[in-house]
Design an enzyme around this catalytic site. Structure first.
Site, PDB file in Angstrom:
ATOM      1  N   GLU A 145       0.851  -1.195   0.000  1.00  0.00           N
ATOM      2  CA  GLU A 145       0.000   0.000   0.000  1.00  0.00           C
ATOM      3  C   GLU A 145       0.886   1.245   0.000  1.00  0.00           C
ATOM      4  OE1 GLU A 145      -3.560   0.135  -0.038  1.00  0.00           O
ATOM      5  OE2 GLU A 145      -2.556   1.924  -0.731  1.00  0.00           O
ATOM      6  N   LYS A 204       8.470  -1.568  -1.142  1.00  0.00           N
ATOM      7  CA  LYS A 204       7.667  -0.873  -0.138  1.00  0.00           C
ATOM      8  C   LYS A 204       8.567  -0.269   0.945  1.00  0.00           C
ATOM      9  CE  LYS A 204       4.641   0.577   2.605  1.00  0.00           C
ATOM     10  NZ  LYS A 204       3.788   1.738   2.359  1.00  0.00           N
ATOM     11  N   CYS A 260       4.534   4.360   9.975  1.00  0.00           N
ATOM     12  CA  CYS A 260       5.274   3.602   8.958  1.00  0.00           C
ATOM     13  C   CYS A 260       6.757   3.910   8.851  1.00  0.00           C
ATOM     14  CB  CYS A 260       4.629   3.829   7.602  1.00  0.00           C
ATOM     15  SG  CYS A 260       2.914   3.344   7.633  1.00  0.00           S
TER      16      CYS A 260
HETATM   17  C1  UGA Z   1       3.832   7.353   4.404  1.00  0.00           C
HETATM   18  C2  UGA Z   1       4.182   7.417   2.907  1.00  0.00           C
HETATM   19  O1  UGA Z   1       4.171   8.761   2.473  1.00  0.00           O
HETATM   20  C3  UGA Z   1       3.165   6.626   2.085  1.00  0.00           C
HETATM   21  O2  UGA Z   1       3.557   6.610   0.730  1.00  0.00           O
HETATM   22  C4  UGA Z   1       3.127   5.198   2.626  1.00  0.00           C
HETATM   23  O3  UGA Z   1       2.172   4.407   1.939  1.00  0.00           O
HETATM   24  C5  UGA Z   1       2.749   5.236   4.094  1.00  0.00           C
HETATM   25  O4  UGA Z   1       3.728   5.997   4.811  1.00  0.00           O
HETATM   26  C6  UGA Z   1       2.689   3.831   4.611  1.00  0.00           C
HETATM   27  O5  UGA Z   1       3.701   3.132   4.564  1.00  0.00           O
HETATM   28  O6  UGA Z   1       1.598   3.400   5.006  1.00  0.00           O
HETATM   29  P1  UGA Z   1       2.120   8.645   5.998  1.00  0.00           P
HETATM   30  O7  UGA Z   1       2.980   8.110   7.098  1.00  0.00           O
HETATM   31  O8  UGA Z   1       0.662   8.444   6.084  1.00  0.00           O
HETATM   32  O9  UGA Z   1       2.589   8.024   4.585  1.00  0.00           O
HETATM   33  O10 UGA Z   1       2.330  10.227   5.871  1.00  0.00           O
HETATM   34  P2  UGA Z   1       3.448  11.142   5.187  1.00  0.00           P
HETATM   35  O11 UGA Z   1       2.741  12.172   4.410  1.00  0.00           O
HETATM   36  O12 UGA Z   1       4.474  10.364   4.503  1.00  0.00           O
HETATM   37  O13 UGA Z   1       4.091  11.885   6.434  1.00  0.00           O
HETATM   38  C7  UGA Z   1       4.912  11.202   7.384  1.00  0.00           C
HETATM   39  C8  UGA Z   1       5.525  12.190   8.339  1.00  0.00           C
HETATM   40  O14 UGA Z   1       6.515  12.996   7.685  1.00  0.00           O
HETATM   41  C9  UGA Z   1       4.521  13.179   8.943  1.00  0.00           C
HETATM   42  O15 UGA Z   1       4.820  13.370  10.303  1.00  0.00           O
HETATM   43  C10 UGA Z   1       4.773  14.451   8.144  1.00  0.00           C
HETATM   44  O16 UGA Z   1       4.406  15.608   8.834  1.00  0.00           O
HETATM   45  C11 UGA Z   1       6.275  14.364   7.930  1.00  0.00           C
HETATM   46  N1  UGA Z   1       6.753  15.145   6.763  1.00  0.00           N
HETATM   47  C12 UGA Z   1       6.309  14.847   5.508  1.00  0.00           C
HETATM   48  C13 UGA Z   1       7.671  16.165   6.962  1.00  0.00           C
HETATM   49  O17 UGA Z   1       8.094  16.450   8.088  1.00  0.00           O
HETATM   50  N2  UGA Z   1       8.123  16.872   5.869  1.00  0.00           N
HETATM   51  C14 UGA Z   1       7.699  16.587   4.607  1.00  0.00           C
HETATM   52  O18 UGA Z   1       8.151  17.270   3.662  1.00  0.00           O
HETATM   53  C15 UGA Z   1       6.766  15.555   4.422  1.00  0.00           C
END
Ligand code: UGA
Length: 435
Positions: A145, A204, A260
């Site tokens: 996913e 993944k 994740c």
């Molecule tokens: C992440 C991946 O983006 C998805 O592609 C993957 O499917 C998912 O894990 C998973 O393995 O299930 P998610 O954890 O839901 O998704 O959210 P993200 O948008 O990746 O953010 C993760 C963390 O990184 C958050 O705390 C966010 O605030 C932080 N982040 C994100 C930053 O600090 N800077 C950024 O530029 C982007």
């Protein structure tokens, strides 16, 4: 939930049954208040529920009826035993696989949806084959996913790619094709990638490791910016304009959270160690270490700025979810921040638009003098400092003039997400500190 709801939504002729042993959860899925908050999810579920989308605790019936089974159980980091703190706990995967093997009365395609270490499908296959009865065959696929929370429905409706790994045998290709046909209802064929099983499983972990690595890279640079007066948003913009680097996922923050990134990287670290690749393990481990450093660095900066003590000081924490547009708090940086504030005997008031009071208390385990506020205004009344921990849009729109009036002076704001207009806040009178 979201993935299979979207399959039901896009494939009205396919019957999708979602099963869970947890009755409370299933009841919530069958109610008006779904158990998770995700923009657009309600519409999708309410549109198909009772038609070709069902939620039930009757696991055995559902296994028997199905041609294709997604195994989507959780794979948390092991807390004890070999690989504790790193390796994935595969107990739920194994029991789900055994249950399928025991119950099935007809052939099934079993799809590994949970994020698992590379070569888990092999173990699932061994269990299924050892337990298969006459005339029943099990084919294994890996279909990781890639949705992100907060944008799950959009990610599912318009995926960058769908990945399906299978065995390179005639039966393997046939099973792969069956799942390709499900996704082809709405995903263009050229976005559906088919690979061997192990490539799919590793991709993944690799994708999450690469994404998290970008954040740790930008956060490492933010430390240099803070020491030199360079601006991390400007640096990220300047670098992101290089089309080889690209602009996305370069937002400096108080540290990544979520269920994740950390788990998957630690998995990769463990795998590398198992494969006797210590340099590779150390390389990926540093992405997680840097993330911890970023959180600690932010806390020490707050304490230092508040005249080296926060004992009895009132701190308003805005946001508790690990990112905006979700109520999920797993591994949220806010948890680490709040725990540290509590340790230092500060009085903490937390406001998050989607996280429940019960969840916050559960996450903090020893909440001390924590109060949950119903709004950002309530949280910041009489506060010495505001700390922005989650990038909720509403925090950009607050009436900071009136917030300032009701705070202790000097009034501090620490923006851990780089979302506020620092110049404007300074002109109101705030002392502003950003990553
Ligand atoms: C992440 C991946 O983006 C998805 O592609 C993957 O499917 C998912 O894990 C998973 O393995 O299930 P998610 O954890 O839901 O998704 O959210 P993200 O948008 O990746 O953010 C993760 C963390 O990184 C958050 O705390 C966010 O605030 C932080 N982040 C994100 C930053 O600090 N800077 C950024 O530029 C982007």
């Amino acid at each position: 939930g979201p993935t299979c709801a979207v399959i039901a939504y896009k494939c009205p002729r396919i019957k999708v049954t979602i099963v869970d042993v947890n009755e409370t959860r299933i009841n919530a899925w069958n109610s008006d208040h779904l158990p998770i908050y995700e923009p657009g999810l309600d519409e999708v579920v309410f549109e198909r529920r009772g038609k070709n989308l069902f939620f039930t605790t009757e696991v055995e019936n559902a296994i028997n009826e199905a041609d294709l089974i997604f195994v989507s159980v959780n794979t948390p980091t092991k807390k004890a035993g070999m690989g504790a703190g790193y390796a994935a706990d595969l107990a739920y995967i194994e029991s789900a696989t055994r249950q399928i093997a025991e119950v099935a009365r007809s052939s099934k395609i079993v799809v590994e949806k949970s994020t698992v270490p590379c070569r888990t499908a092999e173990s699932m296959r061994t269990i299924l084959e050892a337990n298969s009865h006459d005339d029943i065959r099990f084919d294994i696929l890996s279909n990781p996913e890639f949705l992100a929370e907060g944008t799950a429905i959009n990610d599912l409706l318009h995926p960058d790619r769908v990945l399906i790994g299978g065995l390179q045998t005639p039966e393997g290709y046939k099973a792969q094709q069956a799942l390709v046909e499900v996704y082809e209802h709405w995903v263009p064929r050229d976005k559906i990638i088919t690979t061997n099983l192990w490539s799919s499983e590793l991709s993944k972990l690799a994708a999450n490791a690469l994404l998290a690595q970008r954040i740790s890279s930008i956060n490492a640079l933010s430390a240099i910016c803070e020491a030199t007066g360079a601006d991390i948003d400007e640096v990220a913009y300047a670098c992101g304009r290089d089309s080889r680097i690209g602009p996305r996922f370069l937002k400096a923050s108080v540290g990544f959270g979520g269920s994740c990134f950390q788990k998957d990287i630690l998995n990769l670290v463990y795998l590398s160690e198992q494969l006797n690749l210590p340099e590779v393990a150390a390389y990926w481990k540093q992405v997680v270490d840097l993330n911890e450093y970023q959180k600690k660095r932010f806390v020490s900066r707050i304490i230092k700025t508040l005249f080296n003590t926060i004992t009895n000081k009132r701190i308003a924490v805005l946001g508790f979810a690990f990112k905006k547009d979700t109520g999920d708090t797993r591994e949220s940086a806010a948890i680490t921040l709040c725990k540290d504030f509590i340790q230092e005997n500060a009085r903490v008031r937390i406001y998050d638009p989607k996280v429940s009071e019960q969840q916050i208390f559960l996450d903090l385990s020893e909440p001390g003098r924590v109060i949950i506020a119903r709004s950002a205004y309530e949280a910041s009344e009489n506060a010495d400092a505001i700390v922005v921990a989650t990038e909720w849009d509403e925090f950009k729109e607050l009436d900071y003039e009136s917030i300032y009036k009701k705070m202790n002076k000097p009034a501090f704001i620490f923006d851990g997400r780089l979302i506020l207009d620092a110049e404007k806040l300074k002109s109101i009178g705030f002392r502003v500190h950003t990553i």
